[in-house]
Design an enzyme around this catalytic site. Structure first.
Site, PDB file in Angstrom:
ATOM      1  N   PHE A 175       0.811  -1.220   0.000  1.00  9.36           N
ATOM      2  CA  PHE A 175       0.000   0.000   0.000  1.00  9.36           C
ATOM      3  C   PHE A 175       0.840   1.263   0.000  1.00  9.36           C
ATOM      4  O   PHE A 175       0.366   2.329  -0.410  1.00  9.36           O
ATOM      5  CB  PHE A 175      -0.959  -0.011   1.198  1.00  9.36           C
ATOM      6  CG  PHE A 175      -0.370   0.427   2.513  1.00  9.36           C
ATOM      7  CD1 PHE A 175      -0.511   1.725   2.964  1.00  9.36           C
ATOM      8  CD2 PHE A 175       0.305  -0.474   3.324  1.00  9.36           C
ATOM      9  CE1 PHE A 175       0.006   2.133   4.182  1.00  9.36           C
ATOM     10  CE2 PHE A 175       0.820  -0.085   4.542  1.00  9.36           C
ATOM     11  CZ  PHE A 175       0.682   1.222   4.978  1.00  9.36           C
ATOM     12  N   LYS A 176       2.089   1.162   0.414  1.00 11.39           N
ATOM     13  CA  LYS A 176       2.944   2.348   0.465  1.00 11.39           C
ATOM     14  C   LYS A 176       3.154   2.958  -0.925  1.00 11.39           C
ATOM     15  O   LYS A 176       3.439   4.143  -1.058  1.00 11.39           O
ATOM     16  CB  LYS A 176       4.301   2.000   1.083  1.00 11.39           C
ATOM     17  CG  LYS A 176       4.248   1.234   2.412  1.00 11.39           C
ATOM     18  CD  LYS A 176       3.716   2.067   3.532  1.00 11.39           C
ATOM     19  CE  LYS A 176       3.569   1.282   4.821  1.00 11.39           C
ATOM     20  NZ  LYS A 176       4.789   1.008   5.542  1.00 11.39           N
TER      21      LYS A 176
END
Length: 489
Positions: free
Chosen positions: A106-107
């Protein structure tokens, strides 16, 4: 003109200055002085990129609107799916897949655009020095930041990760990263040690003056940087609009979000979205065995004086959740003196306690619980057996905590679970949870997991596993500054 305040003093900054600095000179974090509002109905029919522009333009007003649209377009054209963050639904389980970027976590959503925001901020601030991105990672931020900043002109990036605290795939993603301006260093210690070391370097005025004298200025890619936090708000709005458009909910219906939580940045973005007008009922904070946040929600005392536990969800192996400081600032009515004392107590005593009023305000917005290792593995298997859907350990923690929340509260509000990483980043744990023990390592099990489950396999992952390690340096957690000096000076 929206400005940013430090959580620990009366220091203020314009958006470009807050992004460029990453952290305030007093050690505090930058927060918006107010929450800009969005009419959710106005987002109907809009793409992810269009919603992203609506959010970012309200927080970062200094940027030229045309330039900002170009940044957004360049950032999200390299994701593996048509939708940047697809929503997968099975029964009453709705998984927001945040891992389709180049590093499978998700980063990527925020770190794909942060390099553009930083370099644009440097121009606005007339900074000609080389920007040195200094980052501590518990596994995913490191690779996403390295990927984002590799060979970006005018920048260098130094990533520290716990030598014995990331998965084999996470390590390999970092140690094989190419780029003339990238540096990866393992530390003997855990993520909290790495994060503390980074914060100390940012707060060391003499060292920063030395770097400045030699043409360098520090910034951060961690979620302590407001330029990293704000883009994460976007997928809360986008997933809500997707849910309306699919008929799951009606416009203005309340929604819950369940978020696997470590450093508190991802779930804090949800709190920002709620204050901007998104009808969020409850933010469900899911922890693993490092359940310091769960204990806080129960008692109102944040106490890191406990064993640090290494788990199969390593990105959540954190005892000091940095972004919680931002939440304290907001719910205490911007009381920087209170926040500073709490952070000083956390540093010197390892704990602090909040008033009943603050605890109750937080409880109105958040619910906290945790999932142990046994239930994490069981949840991975249960979801696969029931739906044929493969989730990683962090997502499994969120899934189990959501089920516990429903049983405890009886709240059946429509819920979205943030799925924060591809199962392939934790292949061995996922494979063994579903199919039982295996003597094979993560790399070998990648293709086996794909064959056994039908889960599509990113081709670049196989190539990475056979690539040579380019970064092999290890240092003591107390020698991080010396390692940076060796690189830059």
């Amino acid at each position: 003109m929206l400005k940013y305040n430090s959580t620990r003093s009366n220091i203020t900054a314009m958006p470009s200055e807050a992004i460029l600095k990453g952290i305030s000179s007093d050690g505090g974090l930058f927060v918006p002085e107010d929450f800009p509002k969005i009419e959710v109905e106005s987002l109907n029919g809009k793409s992810y990129e269009e919603i992203c522009f609506q959010v970012l333009s309200r927080y970062f007003h200094e940027f030229d609107q045309g330039d900002l649209k170009d940044m957004i377009s360049q950032s999200y054209g390299k994701f593996n799916t048509k939708e940047v963050t697809p929503l997968a639904a099975f029964g009453d389980l709705n998984f927001l897949e945040l891992y389709h970027g180049p590093t499978l976590a998700f980063k990527d959503v925020a770190l794909s655009i942060l390099p553009h925001l930083l370099t644009a901020s440097a121009k606005i601030q007339d900074v000609d020095d080389e920007i040195v991105i200094l980052t501590a990672t518990s596994g995913d931020t490191g690779k996403a930041a390295l990927e984002g900043f590799a060979n970006v002109k005018g920048t260098s990036i130094v990533v520290f990760f716990p030598n014995d605290g990331v998965s084999m795939i996470q390590r390999k993603q970092m140690t094989t990263q190419s780029g003339e301006n990238v540096h990866v260093i393992a530390i003997e210690g855990n993520f909290d040690d790495a994060q503390r070391g980074v914060k100390e370097i940012f707060s060391d005025e003499d060292y920063n003056k030395l770097l400045k004298k030699n043409g360098f200025v520090l910034s951060s890619a961690n979620s302590i940087n407001i330029g990293r936090l704000v883009p994460q708000i976007v997928y809360y709005f986008d997933s809500y609009i997707k849910s309306v458009e699919s008929g799951k909910i009606k416009m203005n219906d309340p929604v819950n979000f369940t978020v696997p939580t470590g450093n508190f940045g991802n779930i804090l973005a949800g709190y920002y979205a709620k204050n901007m007008g998104l009808p969020i009922n409850k933010l469900i904070c899911a922890s693993n065995d490092n359940n310091v946040l769960f204990d806080f929600f129960k008692t109102g005392e944040y106490d890191k004086n406990r064993p640090f536990i290494k788990t199969i969800s390593p990105s959540m192996d954190i005892l000091v959740s940095s972004n919680f400081e931002r939440l304290l600032y907001h719910v205490s009515n911007f009381d920087s003196d209170f926040v500073k004392k709490a952070m000083d107590d956390l540093s010197s005593l390892g704990k602090y306690k909040v008033s009943d009023e603050i605890k109750n305000t937080i409880s109105e917005n958040f619910y906290g619980n945790y999932c142990d290792e046994k239930d994490t593995l069981k949840t991975i298997k249960n979801v696969y057996d029931k739906y044929g859907y493969v989730i990683d350990p962090h997502t499994a923690v969120g899934c189990k905590v959501y089920e516990d929340y429903k049983l405890e509260t009886g709240d059946n509000t429509y819920n979205i679970i943030l799925s924060t990483a591809s199962p392939y980043k934790f292949t061995k744990s996922v494979y063994e949870a579903i199919f039982g023990p295996s003597e094979l390592d993560d790399y070998t099990l990648i293709e086996k997991l794909s064959e056994s489950t039908g889960l599509s396999l990113p081709n670049e992952l196989i190539a990475m596993c056979t690539s040579e390690d380019l970064h092999k340096k290890v240092c003591d957690s107390h020698k991080m500054k010396e390692s940076i000096t060796e690189i830059l000076l």
